[in-house]
Write an enzyme that holds these catalytic residues in place. Structure first.
Site, PDB file in Angstrom:
ATOM      1  N   TYR A   1       7.117  -9.719   7.600  1.00  0.00           N
ATOM      2  CA  TYR A   1       6.928 -10.936   8.398  1.00  0.00           C
ATOM      3  C   TYR A   1       8.180 -11.823   8.398  1.00  0.00           C
ATOM      4  O   TYR A   1       8.256 -12.779   9.181  1.00  0.00           O
ATOM      5  CB  TYR A   1       5.748 -11.778   7.888  1.00  0.00           C
ATOM      6  CG  TYR A   1       4.416 -11.090   7.786  1.00  0.00           C
ATOM      7  CD1 TYR A   1       4.172  -9.864   8.392  1.00  0.00           C
ATOM      8  CD2 TYR A   1       3.373 -11.683   7.073  1.00  0.00           C
ATOM      9  CE1 TYR A   1       2.937  -9.248   8.267  1.00  0.00           C
ATOM     10  CE2 TYR A   1       2.137 -11.074   6.950  1.00  0.00           C
ATOM     11  CZ  TYR A   1       1.926  -9.856   7.539  1.00  0.00           C
ATOM     12  OH  TYR A   1       0.710  -9.262   7.409  1.00  0.00           O
TER      13      TYR A   1
ATOM     14  N   LYS B   1       3.649  -7.895   0.612  1.00  0.00           N
ATOM     15  CA  LYS B   1       3.447  -6.461   0.866  1.00  0.00           C
ATOM     16  C   LYS B   1       4.776  -5.720   0.940  1.00  0.00           C
ATOM     17  O   LYS B   1       5.753  -6.240   1.482  1.00  0.00           O
ATOM     18  CB  LYS B   1       2.681  -6.253   2.180  1.00  0.00           C
ATOM     19  CG  LYS B   1       1.453  -7.130   2.307  1.00  0.00           C
ATOM     20  CD  LYS B   1       0.639  -6.828   3.546  1.00  0.00           C
ATOM     21  CE  LYS B   1      -0.381  -7.923   3.785  1.00  0.00           C
ATOM     22  NZ  LYS B   1       0.154  -9.138   4.429  1.00  0.00           N
TER      23      LYS B   1
ATOM     24  N   HIS C   1       2.034  -1.899   2.390  1.00  0.00           N
ATOM     25  CA  HIS C   1       1.640  -2.438   3.697  1.00  0.00           C
ATOM     26  C   HIS C   1       1.001  -1.400   4.623  1.00  0.00           C
ATOM     27  O   HIS C   1      -0.009  -1.660   5.277  1.00  0.00           O
ATOM     28  CB  HIS C   1       2.866  -3.051   4.375  1.00  0.00           C
ATOM     29  CG  HIS C   1       2.550  -4.098   5.386  1.00  0.00           C
ATOM     30  ND1 HIS C   1       3.403  -5.126   5.688  1.00  0.00           N
ATOM     31  CD2 HIS C   1       1.467  -4.286   6.175  1.00  0.00           C
ATOM     32  CE1 HIS C   1       2.859  -5.889   6.619  1.00  0.00           C
ATOM     33  NE2 HIS C   1       1.684  -5.409   6.930  1.00  0.00           N
TER      34      HIS C   1
ATOM     35  N   ASP D   1      -1.117 -15.274   2.551  1.00  0.00           N
ATOM     36  CA  ASP D   1      -0.859 -13.844   2.694  1.00  0.00           C
ATOM     37  C   ASP D   1       0.417 -13.632   3.511  1.00  0.00           C
ATOM     38  O   ASP D   1       0.460 -13.922   4.703  1.00  0.00           O
ATOM     39  CB  ASP D   1      -2.060 -13.194   3.403  1.00  0.00           C
ATOM     40  CG  ASP D   1      -1.891 -11.691   3.532  1.00  0.00           C
ATOM     41  OD1 ASP D   1      -2.345 -10.981   2.633  1.00  0.00           O
ATOM     42  OD2 ASP D   1      -1.299 -11.236   4.528  1.00  0.00           O
TER      43      ASP D   1
END
Ligand code: A2P
Length: 283
Positions: free
Chosen positions: A49, A74, A107, A44
């Site tokens: 990120y 996301k 997200h 994930d």
């Protein structure tokens, strides 16, 4: 092989995935490679990120076929809107060096918190969703969903969606149950995914959890994961340690007595990250 569950569009998803947020700050490629070695095939990630390249490289260099992985990314909250979504999705695929995603999520439901400029977040969500539906229909995404959506965020989206979200990824762990959102999604056949299922380690000293972990002879971390799995959630634990990555994959083997599930459900608020889709983070 890791047990899988069927999403509302028929796609199968492994019940335990590896959460890459923050786990990859130093050596993303190395850590994700370790997770793959430990046995994770469900990874994930998210544009936010900033580790999609690391995830893609670890998958590629594992030598394991892409088809054996389940990869989620996301759409960042700052990139909501139809054109933005199409562009951001291409960026994500390029960074991952993949030609499809298994799951793509919005997200967060709104670009920021209460800024007048973004009062049209409901429209932005619908526009992003339309772009995601098109990408889904083109076969570039196997399933589409949302993250951090509460019922009032989902209502408007569902009114305008052609395709129902397959999942909603929320912070879900002992001490933070988000029952209204969970009930709402259950009713609509939207699968729940749990981020921070261990409450980012803030739960490890909770007296009730320590007591129950001792009773079952397991770690508090594993107890938290077993609780989420038993609630029917797909879990996305993070760890930077190989032995813990392996340990967390065993959460499936634990069955908690219903009375203990109830005791955990009734414990006070604990371990909350402070994040809420409608307000600024409090820590
Ligand atoms: P570490 O990376 O040092 O293993 P969450 O997934 O809820 O966000 O929690 C992640 C946190 O939980 C990290 O700090 C991680 O630390 C810790 N953690 C993950 N798995 C375990 C485990 N099996 N035992 C103890 N701590 C764990």
């Amino acid at each position: 092989m890791m047990e899988q569950v069927r999403l509302n569009n028929g796609v199968m998803i492994p019940k335990i995935g590896y959460g890459t947020y923050k786990a990859t700050i130093e050596d993303g490629y190395g850590i994700v490679s370790e997770a793959i070695k430990a046995g994770y095939r469900h990874l994930d990630t998210a544009a936010l990120y900033e580790n999609e390249e690391d995830v893609g490289r670890a998958v590629k260099e594992s030598g394991i076929p892409r088809s054996e992985f389940f990869i989620t990314s996301k759409l960042a909250r700052y990139a909501l809107g139809y054109e933005n979504t199409k562009r951001e999705f291409e960026k994500t695929l390029n960074k991952l060096e993949m030609d499809y995603l298994d799951l793509y999520l919005i997200h967060w439901p709104r670009p920021d918190y209460g800024d007048a400029q973004f009062e049209d977040w409901k429209e932005l969500d619908v526009e992003s969703w339309r772009a995601m539906e098109e990408l889904y229909e083109e076969g570039k995404i196997k399933a589409i969903g949302v993250s951090n959506f509460l019922p009032h965020h989902l209502e408007h989206l569902l009114e305008h969606a052609k395709i129902k979200p397959a999942v909603n990824q929320l912070e879900l762990h002992p001490g933070y149950l988000q029952e209204e959102a969970v009930e709402y999604c259950k009713d609509k056949d939207i699968a729940m995914e749990a981020w921070s299922p261990i409450g980012r380690a803030r739960l490890l000293k909770e007296p009730l959890l320590v007591e129950l972990a001792e009773k079952y002879g397991i770690s508090v971390a594993l107890l938290c994961l077993a609780f989420d799995l038993q609630n029917g959630y797909i879990i996305l634990p993070k760890s930077t340690h190989f032995e813990r990555m392996e340990e967390n994959l065993n959460a499936d083997a634990i069955t908690l007595e219903e009375g203990d599930m109830e005791r955990i459900r009734s414990m006070p608020l604990a371990g909350w990250s402070g994040e809420h889709p409608d307000r600024e983070t409090v820590r």
